[in-house]
Design an enzyme around this catalytic site. Structure first.
Site, short mmCIF file in Angstrom:
data_model
loop_
_atom_site.label_atom_id
_atom_site.label_comp_id
_atom_site.label_asym_id
_atom_site.label_seq_id
_atom_site.Cartn_x
_atom_site.Cartn_y
_atom_site.Cartn_z
N GLU A 227 0.86 -1.18 0.00
CA GLU A 227 0.00 0.00 0.00
C GLU A 227 0.89 1.23 0.00
O GLU A 227 2.08 1.15 0.31
CB GLU A 227 -0.86 0.02 1.28
CG GLU A 227 -1.86 -1.10 1.41
CD GLU A 227 -2.35 -1.22 2.85
OE1 GLU A 227 -1.83 -2.07 3.59
OE2 GLU A 227 -3.24 -0.43 3.25
N LYS A 229 2.31 4.56 1.65
CA LYS A 229 2.49 4.99 3.04
C LYS A 229 1.98 6.42 3.15
O LYS A 229 2.56 7.34 2.57
CB LYS A 229 3.96 4.93 3.45
CG LYS A 229 4.13 5.25 4.92
CD LYS A 229 5.56 5.16 5.37
CE LYS A 229 5.63 5.40 6.87
NZ LYS A 229 4.79 6.50 7.34
N ARG A 234 -2.69 8.08 12.24
CA ARG A 234 -3.04 6.67 12.37
C ARG A 234 -4.13 6.55 13.44
O ARG A 234 -3.98 7.12 14.53
CB ARG A 234 -1.78 5.89 12.77
CG ARG A 234 -1.95 4.40 12.92
CD ARG A 234 -1.87 3.69 11.58
NE ARG A 234 -2.10 2.26 11.75
CZ ARG A 234 -1.16 1.40 12.10
NH1 ARG A 234 0.08 1.83 12.32
NH2 ARG A 234 -1.43 0.12 12.25
N ARG A 249 -3.33 7.25 17.41
CA ARG A 249 -2.27 6.36 17.89
C ARG A 249 -1.70 6.84 19.21
O ARG A 249 -1.17 6.08 19.99
CB ARG A 249 -1.15 6.26 16.86
CG ARG A 249 -0.48 4.93 16.86
CD ARG A 249 0.77 4.98 16.03
NE ARG A 249 1.92 5.18 16.87
CZ ARG A 249 3.11 5.52 16.43
NH1 ARG A 249 3.29 5.75 15.14
NH2 ARG A 249 4.11 5.66 17.26
N GLU A 277 -6.00 5.39 8.47
CA GLU A 277 -5.26 6.65 8.54
C GLU A 277 -6.22 7.80 8.26
O GLU A 277 -6.90 7.78 7.23
CB GLU A 277 -4.14 6.64 7.49
CG GLU A 277 -3.15 7.76 7.59
CD GLU A 277 -1.87 7.34 8.36
OE1 GLU A 277 -1.70 6.13 8.62
OE2 GLU A 277 -1.07 8.23 8.69
N LYS A 399 7.96 -0.50 6.52
CA LYS A 399 7.72 0.73 5.77
C LYS A 399 8.94 0.96 4.90
O LYS A 399 10.08 0.76 5.33
CB LYS A 399 7.45 1.91 6.69
CG LYS A 399 8.49 2.13 7.78
CD LYS A 399 8.04 3.22 8.73
CE LYS A 399 9.01 3.34 9.89
NZ LYS A 399 8.51 4.23 10.96
#
Lengths: 533, 346
Positions: A227, A229, A234, A249, A277, A399
């Site tokens: 996907e 980033k 988040r 988060r 996100e 990531k």
């Protein structure tokens, strides 16, 4: 307070995680449930806000320590922390005190908030007269906050695992969200069976590691779901008990900040938890993150703002379905389920995080070249068979970030750091040359140097100070650093006309003189085309 | 009566006697308070130091050693008609305050560095009354108040014992000259063997040759793994993060210094433990000494100069800041200080 202060001293006296875990476990297994709950509360970084205006604390400390204001200021300058400065300056206590942490918090600390000034003063002075050394420092810290002692959530969970013999994931989940630090919370936390789960409680986030350059270790790219980033907030969106909860988060409940997302989430069936996100999003495109920050900064979400800066959730994962925790199921299965859930909700504010189609790692490397223009930070790589794990773990999620932009800039201002860097100048402002060969400040950076380098820069700052403005020192421009940053945008609020995202020091360019630093023009050339903003 | 010393580009100078005290550039004649690098400059024509400090001074000066003249504490040496005597400063072995008396009876005392707390490795501080007192101010802030050294040493020994019981070497950092030997003297040698880094070993030898009794030590370079498990290794701060350190494997690390009083300073160094043990006078000690000297005028140097001078002025004493060459680097930066005695480390 003695037991908790001793724990604090033990934690502070070692940099070894095993020693910290052992110290925590010893404390948790011997403390009363009330004390254990409060200790957990403070060690996990929670604090009671606005207990007392720090000016008052300051004034009473000066009075009790019997030092002039200027000398207190000099001491603070050397120590860098108000709680510690006060602890060092006060005279020795006149007696010792054996009352526990929970007593000090519940009957002394909490009442501070609403007490009249005279009563506040009495509480503070009484505590200072009764508490010794570390106890006094810890007490001050409970008031001023910023309780940093190098204990992460992970270490706390490990210690609790040792004490309770419960799985870490269960404990981490029970520690999420908002809870009242008392004996009954401690009982629920350490209970062998789950009671009625608190309906708002989010799951611990699974975080990705940065990928190594060598992709062969990851195996074929077809094993991985790729996907983009995204650079947003988040979050978890929870639909339980007929209500909606949106957690960031940072474990902050942000439901009311995003009414359009909350309303989209009402279409989710009972007992659904989605990980995603939050992004500013308009006409099918992501907007600069700075706009979302602006929106968060507003007290009132006017119609205008909701229109100009709409927020969406790009859904990454589903963690709970029909009230059942499905984190152990393979990602492929969860993704398919997520697809159907998001499809059924059918809302412009709840979207799927698009997949990146690529045949090979090399294809991805090619796509990476456009990442910045797309407004993304790179790729997320998720193993198709992976469960949704807890915290930052290697192996299943990575990531892969676009290489940062870099600029050579000149150090012009310095400010003290905080925590372990409180006694050093570690927060720097950097400048580049404008058209008139003047140095224009354009970015601040706090990290990237080694401790030894920080001490050298600190010595330079003190030696080369031109002027002091409160905590900030202007220094003779002489040192050049290579700054790295993730993105760059136009900004009306900055004198330089640009704002950079996540700036940090990549290298100390001792080989360069300030004349060789970059110009504003070079930086402007890195800006995305006007239309992309 | 008029002041008999003045500040020059090369350091504090006595015009009548034509000598300098702790000059920072080579001069024909130097009276030196002690052998730390920021007080002892090499290349001077002649040196006067205390007899007790003879060996350590020679160890530091090397080829210049033949130009050293010594005086026992309290002995008067006349230099161009000026009466000069050295008095114990309690800082490190041989450290002295310099008393300067001119014909008109004016007395100046230059402390160099000093502490009032007893130290098993050197003669205790002696109070000398004077008209002009030149004091250091390394820890001249009220946040610096030392706990009794007996407490600190028992913490150090407890830390060592706990490491030794786990089979883990203990690495204790302290300046190679002075602090290291004071640490050695306070260690409980029944816990395990005591090892020294090369820089510490050389200075320790000079201490032993001067008659200071210290527990047995082994030069770390000549030991092997079998000794390390219960060992205490005393090393200079510059050994932190060195390859030399890495050969000992998983070690417990600690730093002994007055700067360890501050949590940030301790954490910045990433050592496991910080023990607040200083060879400098603390804030209450500093104020007590200044009062007891009876000095009408105080020059404040080496450290928190402006703070101490302002405090004294606000409390009815005439005080001035005397900047030394080292002040700019020392004042705010414990780290420059921390490594000042480390040249020649392995």
């Amino acid at each position: 307070m003695k037991g908790f202060a001793a724990l604090y001293a033990e934690l502070d006296a070692t940099t070894k995680t095993n020693d910290k875990v052992a110290a925590l476990a010893r404390y948790f297994s011997s403390a009363s449930p009330e004390d254990a709950a409060w200790a957990l509360y403070f060690l996990s970084g929670r604090r009671i806000k606005n207990l007392l205006n720090s000016r008052k604390l300051h004034a009473w400390a000066i009075e009790r320590a019997d030092v002039p204001e200027w000398l207190f200021g000099e001491c603070y300058d050397a120590v860098g922390d108000i709680a510690e400065t006060i602890a060092h300056l006060l005279p020795a206590p006149d007696h010792t005190d054996d009352r526990p942490l929970s007593w000090w918090v519940e009957t002394r600390l909490l009442p501070l908030k609403s007490a009249p000034e005279e009563a506040q003063r009495e509480i503070i002075l009484e505590a200072w007269d009764a508490l010794d050394g570390v106890e006094r420092f810890v007490w001050n810290k409970l008031i001023t906050g910023g309780f940093r002692v190098g204990v992460s959530q992970l270490l706390i969970t490990r210690a609790l695992e040792n004490v309770t013999r419960l799985p870490g994931a269960t404990l981490a989940h029970r520690l999420m969200g908002e809870w009242q630090p008392d004996a009954s919370f401690w009982a629920q936390l350490t209970a062998q069976e789950d009671g009625a789960a608190q309906i708002s409680r989010p799951y611990p986030f699974f975080l990705a590691y940065a990928v190594d350059e060598d992709f062969t270790a990851l195996g074929p790219s077809s094993d991985w779901q790729v996907e983009w980033k995204w650079d947003g907030i988040r979050s978890q969106v929870i639909a339980r008990g007929g209500d909606i909860f949106i957690w960031s988060r940072g474990e902050e409940l942000v439901t009311e900040r995003f009414p359009e997302i909350a309303s989209a989430a009402r279409a989710l069936p009972e007992g659904t938890v989605i990980d995603g996100e939050i992004l500013p999003w308009k006409d099918g495109h992501v907007l600069p993150f700075a706009l979302l920050q602006q929106r968060i900064g507003r007290k009132n979400l006017t119609k205008r703002i909701l229109q100009d800066i709409p927020a969406v959730v790009l859904a990454y994962d589903v963690l709970e379905w029909g009230g059942v925790d499905i984190r152990e199921r393979p990602l492929d299965e969860r993704r398919a389920l997520l697809d159907s859930i998001v499809g059924a909700a059918n809302s412009p504010s709840l979207l799927m995080s698009p997949l990146v189609g690529a045949q090979s790692w090399d294809d991805l490397a090619v796509l990476m070249r456009d990442a910045r223009a797309r407004g993304v930070e790179g790729f997320m790589l998720k193993r198709r068979t992976s469960p949704y794990r807890v915290g930052r773990q290697r192996g299943d999620w990575y990531k892969w970030k676009v290489s940062p932009l870099t600029v050579d800039a000149v150090l012009v201002y310095a400010q003290r750091g905080s925590g372990k860097r409180a006694s050093l100048y570690t927060d720097y402002t950097f400048a580049v040359w404008d058209e008139n060969r003047q140095l224009v400040p354009f970015a601040k950076a706090y990290s990237g140097l080694t401790d030894a380098e920080i001490r050298q820069v600190d010595a330079y700052v003190r030696r080369s100070t031109i002027e002091k403005f409160g905590p900030v020192r202007t220094v003779t421009p002489e040192l050049v650093f290579e700054l790295a940053f993730e993105g760059i945008q136009r900004s009306g609020r900055h004198k330089s006309g640009i704002a950079v995202r996540f700036p940090r020091i990549a290298n100390w360019r001792r080989d360069k003189s300030i004349e060789e630093a970059d110009t504003l023009e070079t930086i402007r050339a890195m800006l995305p085309p006007e239309s992309a903003e | 009566m008029t002041a008999n010393i003045e500040l020059t580009e090369r350091g504090l100078y006595c015009p009548q006697g034509d000598f300098y005290i702790d000059p920072w550039r080579p001069v024909p004649r130097a009276v030196v308070t002690h052998a730390h690098a920021d007080h002892l400059t090499s290349g001077c024509g002649r040196y006067l130091v205390s007899r007790a400090g003879d060996r350590v001074t020679q160890a530091r000066l090397g080829p210049n050693a033949n130009r050293v003249q010594t005086a026992v504490y309290g002995e008067t040496v006349t230099i161009n008609g000026v009466r000069v005597s050295l008095h114990p400063a309690g800082h490190i072995l041989g450290s002295a305050q310099v008393r300067i008396e001119t014909g008109d009876g004016f007395v100046s005392v230059v402390t160099g560095d000093y502490k009032t707390e007893p130290d098993a490795t050197c003669t205790p501080f002696e109070l000398v009354r004077c008209n002009l007192f030149v004091t250091e101010s390394t820890f001249g802030l009220p946040i610096y108040r030392w706990r009794p050294q007996a407490q600190i040493f028992s913490e150090i020994n407890a830390w060592w014992r706990a490491n030794a019981d786990e089979g883990k070497p203990s690495m204790l950092f302290g300046y190679a000259l002075g602090k290291a030997q004071r640490l050695l003297a306070g260690l409980d040698a029944t816990i395990g063997p005591i090892l020294t880094h090369g820089a510490v070993e050389r200075m320790t030898r000079a201490y032993r040759e001067s008659g200071v009794s210290l527990p047995d030590t082994h030069y770390a370079g000549s030991t092997d793994k079998t000794m390390w498990g219960r060992a205490m290794i005393v090393a200079p701060p510059s050994a932190r993060g060195s390859t030399w350190l890495r050969k000992f494997g998983n070690v417990g690390t600690a730093f002994a210094s007055g700067w360890m009083q501050i949590r940030g300073a301790r954490r910045q160094r990433s050592v496991d433990r910080g023990f607040t043990l200083s060879d400098h006078v603390d804030w209450p000690g500093l104020l007590d000494v200044i009062t007891a000297t009876g000095a009408e005028t105080v020059y404040v140097t080496h450290g928190y100069t402006s703070v101490v001078a302002r405090w004294l002025n606000e409390h009815g004493r005439q005080a001035f800041v005397v900047e030394t060459l080292f002040a700019g680097e020392r004042e705010d930066s414990p780290d420059n200080l921390a490594d000042y005695a480390d040249e020649g480390a392995e």
